[in-house]
Design an enzyme around this catalytic site. Sequence first.
Site, PDB file in Angstrom:
ATOM      1  N   LYS A 172      39.740  44.004  57.875  1.00 60.05           N
ATOM      2  CA  LYS A 172      41.174  43.970  57.613  1.00 60.05           C
ATOM      3  C   LYS A 172      41.436  44.426  56.182  1.00 60.05           C
ATOM      4  O   LYS A 172      41.199  43.690  55.225  1.00 60.05           O
ATOM      5  CB  LYS A 172      41.722  42.549  57.784  1.00 60.05           C
ATOM      6  CG  LYS A 172      43.248  42.527  57.746  1.00 60.05           C
ATOM      7  CD  LYS A 172      43.831  41.312  57.063  1.00 60.05           C
ATOM      8  CE  LYS A 172      44.151  41.541  55.622  1.00 60.05           C
ATOM      9  NZ  LYS A 172      45.195  42.510  55.322  1.00 60.05           N
ATOM     10  N   GLY A 225      39.573  39.837  46.369  1.00 59.76           N
ATOM     11  CA  GLY A 225      41.013  39.702  46.117  1.00 59.76           C
ATOM     12  C   GLY A 225      41.263  38.635  45.070  1.00 59.76           C
ATOM     13  O   GLY A 225      40.459  38.438  44.159  1.00 59.76           O
ATOM     14  N   SER A 226      42.379  37.937  45.243  1.00 58.74           N
ATOM     15  CA  SER A 226      42.804  37.004  44.202  1.00 58.74           C
ATOM     16  C   SER A 226      42.036  35.678  44.288  1.00 58.74           C
ATOM     17  O   SER A 226      41.497  35.324  45.338  1.00 58.74           O
ATOM     18  CB  SER A 226      44.298  36.736  44.337  1.00 58.74           C
ATOM     19  OG  SER A 226      44.551  36.083  45.549  1.00 58.74           O
ATOM     20  N   GLY A 230      40.976  33.597  47.668  1.00 61.25           N
ATOM     21  CA  GLY A 230      39.527  33.510  47.827  1.00 61.25           C
ATOM     22  C   GLY A 230      39.051  32.070  47.941  1.00 61.25           C
ATOM     23  O   GLY A 230      38.237  31.738  48.801  1.00 61.25           O
ATOM     24  N   GLU A 247      34.578  37.825  46.046  1.00 58.26           N
ATOM     25  CA  GLU A 247      34.703  38.516  44.757  1.00 58.26           C
ATOM     26  C   GLU A 247      36.153  38.380  44.323  1.00 58.26           C
ATOM     27  O   GLU A 247      37.054  38.854  45.028  1.00 58.26           O
ATOM     28  CB  GLU A 247      34.333  39.997  44.879  1.00 58.26           C
ATOM     29  CG  GLU A 247      32.847  40.253  44.975  1.00 58.26           C
ATOM     30  CD  GLU A 247      32.050  39.745  43.782  1.00 58.26           C
ATOM     31  OE1 GLU A 247      32.622  39.545  42.694  1.00 58.26           O
ATOM     32  OE2 GLU A 247      30.844  39.504  43.966  1.00 58.26           O
ATOM     33  N   CYS A 281      39.423  44.457  38.764  1.00 54.74           N
ATOM     34  CA  CYS A 281      38.951  43.101  38.458  1.00 54.74           C
ATOM     35  C   CYS A 281      38.039  43.125  37.244  1.00 54.74           C
ATOM     36  O   CYS A 281      37.836  42.101  36.601  1.00 54.74           O
ATOM     37  CB  CYS A 281      38.267  42.473  39.659  1.00 54.74           C
ATOM     38  SG  CYS A 281      37.086  43.558  40.436  1.00 54.74           S
ATOM     39  N   GLN A 328      54.077  43.586  41.898  1.00 61.95           N
ATOM     40  CA  GLN A 328      53.087  43.645  40.821  1.00 61.95           C
ATOM     41  C   GLN A 328      53.753  44.056  39.517  1.00 61.95           C
ATOM     42  O   GLN A 328      53.458  43.517  38.444  1.00 61.95           O
ATOM     43  CB  GLN A 328      51.961  44.618  41.192  1.00 61.95           C
ATOM     44  CG  GLN A 328      50.792  44.602  40.232  1.00 61.95           C
ATOM     45  CD  GLN A 328      49.989  43.304  40.246  1.00 61.95           C
ATOM     46  OE1 GLN A 328      49.639  42.793  41.293  1.00 61.95           O
ATOM     47  NE2 GLN A 328      49.715  42.763  39.065  1.00 61.95           N
ATOM     48  N   GLU A 377      44.722  36.213  34.780  1.00 61.20           N
ATOM     49  CA  GLU A 377      44.539  37.612  35.176  1.00 61.20           C
ATOM     50  C   GLU A 377      45.923  38.236  35.406  1.00 61.20           C
ATOM     51  O   GLU A 377      46.701  37.761  36.228  1.00 61.20           O
ATOM     52  CB  GLU A 377      43.713  37.705  36.465  1.00 61.20           C
ATOM     53  CG  GLU A 377      43.417  39.143  36.845  1.00 61.20           C
ATOM     54  CD  GLU A 377      42.498  39.268  38.073  1.00 61.20           C
ATOM     55  OE1 GLU A 377      42.791  38.635  39.092  1.00 61.20           O
ATOM     56  OE2 GLU A 377      41.507  40.014  37.966  1.00 61.20           O
TER      57      GLU A 377
HETATM   58  P1  NDP Z   1      45.216  38.621  47.882  1.00 63.56           P
HETATM   59  O1  NDP Z   1      44.042  37.842  47.468  1.00 63.56           O
HETATM   60  O2  NDP Z   1      46.334  37.882  48.498  1.00 63.56           O
HETATM   61  O3  NDP Z   1      44.771  39.748  48.938  1.00 63.56           O
HETATM   62  C1  NDP Z   1      43.461  40.223  49.131  1.00 63.56           C
HETATM   63  C2  NDP Z   1      43.210  40.390  50.629  1.00 63.56           C
HETATM   64  O4  NDP Z   1      43.291  39.124  51.275  1.00 63.56           O
HETATM   65  C3  NDP Z   1      44.256  41.270  51.310  1.00 63.56           C
HETATM   66  O5  NDP Z   1      43.662  41.993  52.360  1.00 63.56           O
HETATM   67  C4  NDP Z   1      45.211  40.233  51.867  1.00 63.56           C
HETATM   68  O6  NDP Z   1      45.992  40.715  52.920  1.00 63.56           O
HETATM   69  C5  NDP Z   1      44.243  39.165  52.323  1.00 63.56           C
HETATM   70  N1  NDP Z   1      44.848  37.846  52.497  1.00 63.56           N
HETATM   71  C6  NDP Z   1      45.986  37.361  51.943  1.00 63.56           C
HETATM   72  N2  NDP Z   1      46.200  36.101  52.372  1.00 63.56           N
HETATM   73  C7  NDP Z   1      45.180  35.778  53.200  1.00 63.56           C
HETATM   74  C8  NDP Z   1      44.838  34.622  53.958  1.00 63.56           C
HETATM   75  N3  NDP Z   1      45.604  33.521  53.950  1.00 63.56           N
HETATM   76  N4  NDP Z   1      43.736  34.636  54.699  1.00 63.56           N
HETATM   77  C9  NDP Z   1      42.943  35.719  54.722  1.00 63.56           C
HETATM   78  N5  NDP Z   1      43.222  36.854  54.056  1.00 63.56           N
HETATM   79  C10 NDP Z   1      44.311  36.887  53.290  1.00 63.56           C
HETATM   80  O7  NDP Z   1      45.706  39.467  46.688  1.00 63.56           O
HETATM   81  P2  NDP Z   1      47.036  40.367  46.580  1.00 63.56           P
HETATM   82  O8  NDP Z   1      46.741  41.693  47.117  1.00 63.56           O
HETATM   83  O9  NDP Z   1      48.219  39.659  47.186  1.00 63.56           O
HETATM   84  O10 NDP Z   1      47.196  40.450  45.022  1.00 63.56           O
HETATM   85  C11 NDP Z   1      47.645  39.313  44.315  1.00 63.56           C
HETATM   86  C12 NDP Z   1      46.946  39.244  42.977  1.00 63.56           C
HETATM   87  O11 NDP Z   1      45.552  39.116  43.205  1.00 63.56           O
HETATM   88  C13 NDP Z   1      47.060  40.474  42.134  1.00 63.56           C
HETATM   89  O12 NDP Z   1      48.222  40.469  41.397  1.00 63.56           O
HETATM   90  C14 NDP Z   1      45.840  40.357  41.288  1.00 63.56           C
HETATM   91  O13 NDP Z   1      46.103  39.494  40.224  1.00 63.56           O
HETATM   92  C15 NDP Z   1      44.825  39.749  42.193  1.00 63.56           C
HETATM   93  N6  NDP Z   1      43.894  40.710  42.804  1.00 63.56           N
HETATM   94  C16 NDP Z   1      42.641  40.750  42.338  1.00 63.56           C
HETATM   95  C17 NDP Z   1      41.743  41.643  42.854  1.00 63.56           C
HETATM   96  C18 NDP Z   1      40.384  41.709  42.322  1.00 63.56           C
HETATM   97  O14 NDP Z   1      39.613  42.577  42.709  1.00 63.56           O
HETATM   98  N7  NDP Z   1      40.022  40.812  41.439  1.00 63.56           N
HETATM   99  C19 NDP Z   1      42.095  42.587  43.911  1.00 63.56           C
HETATM  100  C20 NDP Z   1      43.452  42.446  44.362  1.00 63.56           C
HETATM  101  C21 NDP Z   1      44.293  41.529  43.812  1.00 63.56           C
HETATM  102  P3  NDP Z   1      47.418  41.456  52.662  1.00 63.56           P
HETATM  103  O15 NDP Z   1      47.451  41.887  51.258  1.00 63.56           O
HETATM  104  O16 NDP Z   1      47.372  42.582  53.617  1.00 63.56           O
HETATM  105  O17 NDP Z   1      48.467  40.461  53.013  1.00 63.56           O
END
Ligand code: NDP
Length: 475
Positions: A172, A225-226, A230, A247, A281, A328, A377
């Site tokens: 996903k 992700g966030s 996570g 991560e 990140c 963002q 962050e």
């Molecule tokens: P998220 O952690 O919400 O998203 C990362 C992934 O997780 C996306 O595919 C998202 O889906 C999915 N996701 C969201 N909610 C759930 C859940 N309840 N269960 C399972 N999967 C889920 O990050 P965002 O993209 O919303 O970004 C928010 C903040 O996170 C950013 O502003 C940044 O600060 C940080 N971030 C950090 C990253 C890193 O590599 N360190 C990468 C991206 C973001 P979908 O987005 O499709 O809803």
Amino acid sequence: MARFDNLIGGEWVEGAGTTANVNPSDIEDIVGDYASSDASAVDAAVEAARAAFPAWAGASPQVRHDVLEAAGAKIMARKDELGRLLSREEGKTLAEGTGEVIRAAQIFKFFAGEALRPGGEALPSVRPGIEVLIEREAVGVVGLITPWNFPIAIPAWKAAPALAFGNCVVMKPAELTPGCAWEIANILKESGCPDGVFNLVLGPGSRIGARMVEHPGIDAISFTGSVPTGRRIGVQCVETGKKVQLEMGGKNPMVVLDDADLGVAVAASLNGAFFSTGQRCTASSRLIVTAGIHDAFVEKLTADAAALKVGDALDPETQIGPVVNQDQLDQNLAYVALAKEEGCEVSGGDIANGPGYFQRPAVFAGADNTMRVSREEIFGPAASVIKVADYDEALAIANDTEFGLSSGICTTSLKHASHFRRHAEAGMVMVNLPTAGVDYHVPFGGRKGSSYGPREQGTYAREFYTQVKTTYVAP
Ligand code: NDP
């Protein structure tokens, strides 16, 4: 408008609805309509993956090698087109987008080789005449949840090792950037990946990701992700008995010592803090600078940051592309306002006009490490500059964070570089290099709040995507 569906059991399957994939450089430009699925699509994908698993896990490693090698070659052959797609949907500059596509191709080729090297050992038992075999087997069906900021590299560095070691995949990608992941699914299908081995389900995390995490048919989850998402996923995976790899974020320090080459230090900081619009990140968001070089560093960094060309990602002249979306951008602007409230001297950080989410790089001079802008962050083109007395204070401040992904130092002192390498509390250390920008064949990951579980990439990826079996054989 072109419509892009889920890939489930080798078939393209419509979602319950669609979501427009918007170009952040020009919000009138729609890349395509991508499936917005409901949870039943996850159930169907898991069923297909489970059905495909025995044959894929049991296939000759040559079969898995050939699929991954072909996928890597196809990605490489289409690097310019896919690089353009990446820049259009995520906002990285064309050079960055194409570079990321090349990296994805290299990752597939690397793991094509790893398919032939699953590892294992044969040892004599401590009991006479008995042999012990230690073998690695596929984990099963793995769920891969990926963020928007590396729309092709992260899907590649999770999917390629998963497939190499015989797992089936339900992926996903982030709803904001589904285009590159859809292309990976299509390329894997074209490369002979059997039906059901790789499944793509598009839609929001709250529906699709959440269902994957709770689904009893998924054996492991790899997430990037966030931090809040996570951590929640980690708890749920433990509750449902899944292997999990997380991560997450960073607040990566770049230490600049008095003896650093000013040009090297500013170039590394500029790259680390602002390239890819700070949406990495591994971005350097805390620049920790000793007193003797501080003023010259701030003056040059501020001038060089102001000179960076912010604009349309598809314009070859652009050095800083747009922020990924309005949410963002709003978050970034709120942090710029907070930096002023907290007493920083802010340069840049304002909106650059245009049809997209353009923001100039922000330098928060006069920051200290207790400020929220130095602890949270931001994930945008912004960096705090923290003045310190000496190396010892710099190291203490660098490590004073809940995160531990990447940590950098600019110095010409071997003594300090060596000491920093040993004492930085981070998964990756960079000497006279930006904190961001890593190779594809070595482990990637952090410590403390940044990561959880085994490392990604390189030969270390085997740890997560295989499970160990120990067999005792008596004659
Ligand atoms: P998220 O952690 O919400 O998203 C990362 C992934 O997780 C996306 O595919 C998202 O889906 C999915 N996701 C969201 N909610 C759930 C859940 N309840 N269960 C399972 N999967 C889920 O990050 P965002 O993209 O919303 O970004 C928010 C903040 O996170 C950013 O502003 C940044 O600060 C940080 N971030 C950090 C990253 C890193 O590599 N360190 C990468 C991206 C973001 P979908 O987005 O499709 O809803």
